[in-house]
Motif scaffolding. Structure first.
Motif, PDB file in Angstrom:
ATOM      1  N   MET A  98       0.835  -1.201   0.000  1.00 16.33           N
ATOM      2  CA  MET A  98       0.000   0.000   0.000  1.00 16.33           C
ATOM      3  C   MET A  98       0.872   1.254   0.000  1.00 16.33           C
ATOM      4  O   MET A  98       0.605   2.211  -0.717  1.00 16.33           O
ATOM      5  N   PHE A  99       1.932   1.224   0.817  1.00 12.68           N
ATOM      6  CA  PHE A  99       2.858   2.354   0.864  1.00 12.68           C
ATOM      7  C   PHE A  99       3.541   2.546  -0.487  1.00 12.68           C
ATOM      8  O   PHE A  99       3.719   3.669  -0.950  1.00 12.68           O
ATOM      9  N   ALA A 100       3.902   1.412  -1.115  1.00 20.00           N
ATOM     10  CA  ALA A 100       4.571   1.495  -2.416  1.00 20.00           C
ATOM     11  C   ALA A 100       3.660   2.113  -3.471  1.00 20.00           C
ATOM     12  O   ALA A 100       4.102   2.877  -4.336  1.00 20.00           O
ATOM     13  N   ALA A 101       2.365   1.793  -3.407  1.00 21.76           N
ATOM     14  CA  ALA A 101       1.428   2.356  -4.375  1.00 21.76           C
ATOM     15  C   ALA A 101       1.315   3.864  -4.213  1.00 21.76           C
ATOM     16  O   ALA A 101       1.237   4.604  -5.198  1.00 21.76           O
ATOM     17  N   MET A 102       1.293   4.325  -2.961  1.00 23.43           N
ATOM     18  CA  MET A 102       1.219   5.756  -2.729  1.00 23.43           C
ATOM     19  C   MET A 102       2.479   6.463  -3.217  1.00 23.43           C
ATOM     20  O   MET A 102       2.413   7.555  -3.793  1.00 23.43           O
ATOM     21  N   VAL A 103       3.633   5.829  -2.971  1.00 21.91           N
ATOM     22  CA  VAL A 103       4.890   6.413  -3.439  1.00 21.91           C
ATOM     23  C   VAL A 103       4.907   6.503  -4.957  1.00 21.91           C
ATOM     24  O   VAL A 103       5.337   7.510  -5.539  1.00 21.91           O
ATOM     25  N   ALA A 104       4.414   5.449  -5.627  1.00 19.44           N
ATOM     26  CA  ALA A 104       4.378   5.452  -7.087  1.00 19.44           C
ATOM     27  C   ALA A 104       3.477   6.565  -7.610  1.00 19.44           C
ATOM     28  O   ALA A 104       3.794   7.231  -8.608  1.00 19.44           O
ATOM     29  N   ALA A 105       2.352   6.770  -6.922  1.00 20.35           N
ATOM     30  CA  ALA A 105       1.443   7.839  -7.329  1.00 20.35           C
ATOM     31  C   ALA A 105       2.106   9.202  -7.192  1.00 20.35           C
ATOM     32  O   ALA A 105       1.994  10.064  -8.076  1.00 20.35           O
ATOM     33  N   LEU A 106       2.826   9.412  -6.077  1.00 22.38           N
ATOM     34  CA  LEU A 106       3.510  10.685  -5.877  1.00 22.38           C
ATOM     35  C   LEU A 106       4.624  10.897  -6.902  1.00 22.38           C
ATOM     36  O   LEU A 106       4.868  12.022  -7.348  1.00 22.38           O
ATOM     37  N   LEU A 107       5.310   9.797  -7.267  1.00 17.45           N
ATOM     38  CA  LEU A 107       6.369   9.907  -8.264  1.00 17.45           C
ATOM     39  C   LEU A 107       5.814  10.320  -9.619  1.00 17.45           C
ATOM     40  O   LEU A 107       6.444  11.099 -10.347  1.00 17.45           O
ATOM     41  N   LYS A 108       4.637   9.814  -9.973  1.00 16.61           N
ATOM     42  CA  LYS A 108       4.016  10.218 -11.235  1.00 16.61           C
ATOM     43  C   LYS A 108       3.705  11.703 -11.243  1.00 16.61           C
ATOM     44  O   LYS A 108       3.940  12.408 -12.234  1.00 16.61           O
ATOM     45  N   VAL A 109       3.175  12.182 -10.120  1.00 21.84           N
ATOM     46  CA  VAL A 109       2.867  13.609 -10.030  1.00 21.84           C
ATOM     47  C   VAL A 109       4.139  14.433 -10.112  1.00 21.84           C
ATOM     48  O   VAL A 109       4.214  15.438 -10.845  1.00 21.84           O
ATOM     49  N   GLY A 110       5.174  14.009  -9.369  1.00 21.26           N
ATOM     50  CA  GLY A 110       6.444  14.732  -9.391  1.00 21.26           C
ATOM     51  C   GLY A 110       7.075  14.744 -10.760  1.00 21.26           C
ATOM     52  O   GLY A 110       7.607  15.774 -11.208  1.00 21.26           O
ATOM     53  N   ALA A 111       7.017  13.598 -11.467  1.00 19.20           N
ATOM     54  CA  ALA A 111       7.582  13.557 -12.823  1.00 19.20           C
ATOM     55  C   ALA A 111       6.838  14.496 -13.754  1.00 19.20           C
ATOM     56  O   ALA A 111       7.451  15.213 -14.599  1.00 19.20           O
TER      57      ALA A 111
END
Length: 379
Positions: free
Chosen positions: A1-14
Motif C-alpha cells: 500500500m505504501f509502495a502504491a502511494m509512493v508510485a502515485a507521488l512519483l508520477k505527479v512529481g515527474a
C-alpha cells in the motif's frame, strides 16, 4: 500500500518536472500527474489475469484493487483543489463597453442562428464606427464581410438550445468580449409585423443575460440591412443606472461616425428620485452625469456625428412613453438604443403594460428599427 502511494507521488512529481522543463504552468503539470494515477477497467483485467495465473495471491490482489479504487477516488477532489475553474474566476477589464481606453480593441461576440441574422449585425457594426484607430474584434458563428477596422473570427457550434448559453458565455469569457450581440427571437416576414423565429431563442437570450460575464445587446431587426457607409439616424434613450451608462458608452463610440445623426434623450423624474435610497440615488445620479458629460465632451471634439442632447422631465411612465412615441412619430430614426433597467426606477417600473415581449433582467438592449421617412434605409 505504501509502495502504491509512493508510485502515485512519483508520477505527479515527474509530470510537474516535465511541465517546468517545457515552460508549462505547474498547475497543469500537477493535473496531468494526478490524471496519470486514474485506474480503469484494463488495470483490473490485468490484475485479475495475474491472480488467475498464480502470479499474485488473493490477498495482494485485494490490496491492489483497493488501492486502485482509493487513488482513483482521490483524483477528483485533488484536481478540484489544484485546478480552480479559472474561466469562471478570470477578471478581465474589458467586460463592459465603458472601457477607459476607447482606442483599444472593442471585442464583440455575435451569435447567428440563420443567415438573415447577419445583415443587420453588419449594419450595427458599421454604426459603431470601427476604424484602424479604434478597431473592433468580432467573434461570430458565421463569416461576416470584413470592413475597415474590423477583425472577424468565426466559430461553429452545433448545440441544443437548452445548453447553448453555456458555450456562448464561455466563448465571451475566453475572448474577453465586452459585448455579446444576440438576434431577437422574432423576425420580420415579407408581409410585415414580427413572427417567432424559434420558440427556444427567447429562453436562450434570457439565459445568456443571466449568466453573461459582460454586456448583452439584443438586436431587434425590423427589416433588411442598410448599405454599409450610408447615413443613419440613431436615438439613444437614457433613464438612469449602470445599464444606461453602457448605452452612453455605446453612444460615445457612435459619436465618432460622421455618417450618423445622433439624438440622446435623457429622462429625469420630476419631484423625486429614481431609487428608494436617497444616498444610492445621489451616487447613481453623479455617475450618470459623469458619463453623459464625457459623452458630450467627446461629441464636441468635432469630426464625428451630428449630436443633439435633450433632457425631458416627466412625472410618470405615461408621460415618458408619450415622449418616446413623439420621437418615434417623427419617423426618421433607423436605430433605437435602449438600456434594460432592472425595475428600480419609478418610471420604468410602470412600463410593463406597454411591453410586447417581457424579458428577464439584462444589461443592455439594442433595438433596430426602419426609417419611415423619405430618407428611409431598410435595416
Amino acid at each position: 500500500m505504501f509502495a502504491a502511494m509512493v508510485a502515485a507521488l512519483l508520477k505527479v512529481g515527474a509530470a510537474v518536472g516535465i511541465a517546468g522543463a517545457f515552460g508549462m504552468p505547474l498547475n497543469d503539470g500537477t493535473s496531468i500527474g494526478l490524471l496519470l494515477n486514474t485506474k480503469g477497467i484494463i488495470e483490473l483485467v490485468i490484475l485479475n489475469i495475474a491472480r488467475n495465473k498464480g502470479i499474485m495471491s488473493d490477498q495482494l490482489f485485494m490490496v491492489l484493487v483497493f488501492m486502485s479504487a482509493l487513488i482513483t477516488a482521490m483524483v477528483s477532489p485533488l484536481l478540484a483543489m489544484v485546478v480552480k475553474p479559472a474561466r469562471r474566476l478570470v477578471f478581465y477589464k474589458r467586460r463592459t463597453i465603458a472601457w477607459p481606453h476607447p482606442d483599444a480593441e472593442f471585442r464583440v461576440l455575435t451569435c447567428v442562428h440563420v443567415p438573415r441574422d447577419v445583415p443587420a449585425l453588419l449594419t450595427l457594426l458599421d454604426v459603431v464606427s470601427p476604424s484602424s484607430c479604434s478597431p473592433i474584434g468580432v467573434h461570430a458563428l458565421s463569416s461576416p464581410e470584413n470592413a475597415v477596422g474590423v477583425t472577424a473570427r468565426t466559430m461553429a457550434a452545433v448545440l441544443p438550445y437548452a445548453s447553448m448559453h453555456e458555450d456562448i458565455t464561455s466563448a465571451a469569457e475566453n475572448q474577453h468580449s465586452a459585448l455579446i450581440l444576440l438576434p431577437f427571437h422574432k423576425h420580420r416576414p415579407v408581409d410585415g409585423g414580427l413572427e417567432v423565429s424559434h420558440p427556444a431563442i427567447q429562453s436562450l437570450n434570457g439565459s445568456v443575460q443571466r449568466f453573461s460575464p459582460c454586456t448583452v445587446g439584443i438586436l431587434v431587426d425590423r427589416g433588411l440591412a442598410a448599405v454599409p457607409g450610408a447615413g443613419y439616424c440613431v436615438a439613444v434613450l437614457f433613464f438612469d443606472g449602470s445599464d444606461d451608462r453602457e448605452v452612453a458608452a455605446q453612444a460615445t463610440r457612435m459619436a465618432k461616425n460622421p455618417a450618423i445623426d445622433l439624438t440622446v434623450l435623457r429622462f429625469v423624474q420630476k419631484g423625486g428620485s429614481f431609487t428608494a435610497s436617497e444616498f444610492d440615488a445621489l451616487k447613481e445620479h453623479k455617475a450618470d452625469d459623469g458619463f453623459l458629460r464625457e459623452f458630450l465632451n467627446r461629441a464636441n471634439e468635432g469630426g464625428g456625428a451630428t449630436v443633439e442632447y435633450r433632457e425631458r422631465g416627466v412625472l410618470n411612465a405615461s408621460e415618458m412613453v408619450a415622449e418616446i412615441q413623439s420621437v418615434e412619430a417623427m419617423g426618421n430614426k433607423d436605430l433605437f438604443v435602449v438600456g434594460k433597467v432592472p425595475g428600480a426606477s419609478a418610471l420604468t417600473a410602470g412600463m410593463a403594460e406597454w411591453s410586447e415581449c417581457p424579458g428577464r433582467r439584462g444589461r443592455s438592449v439594442t433595438c433596430w428599427r426602419p426609417r419611415t421617412s423619405r430618407r428611409r434605409r431598410r435595416c
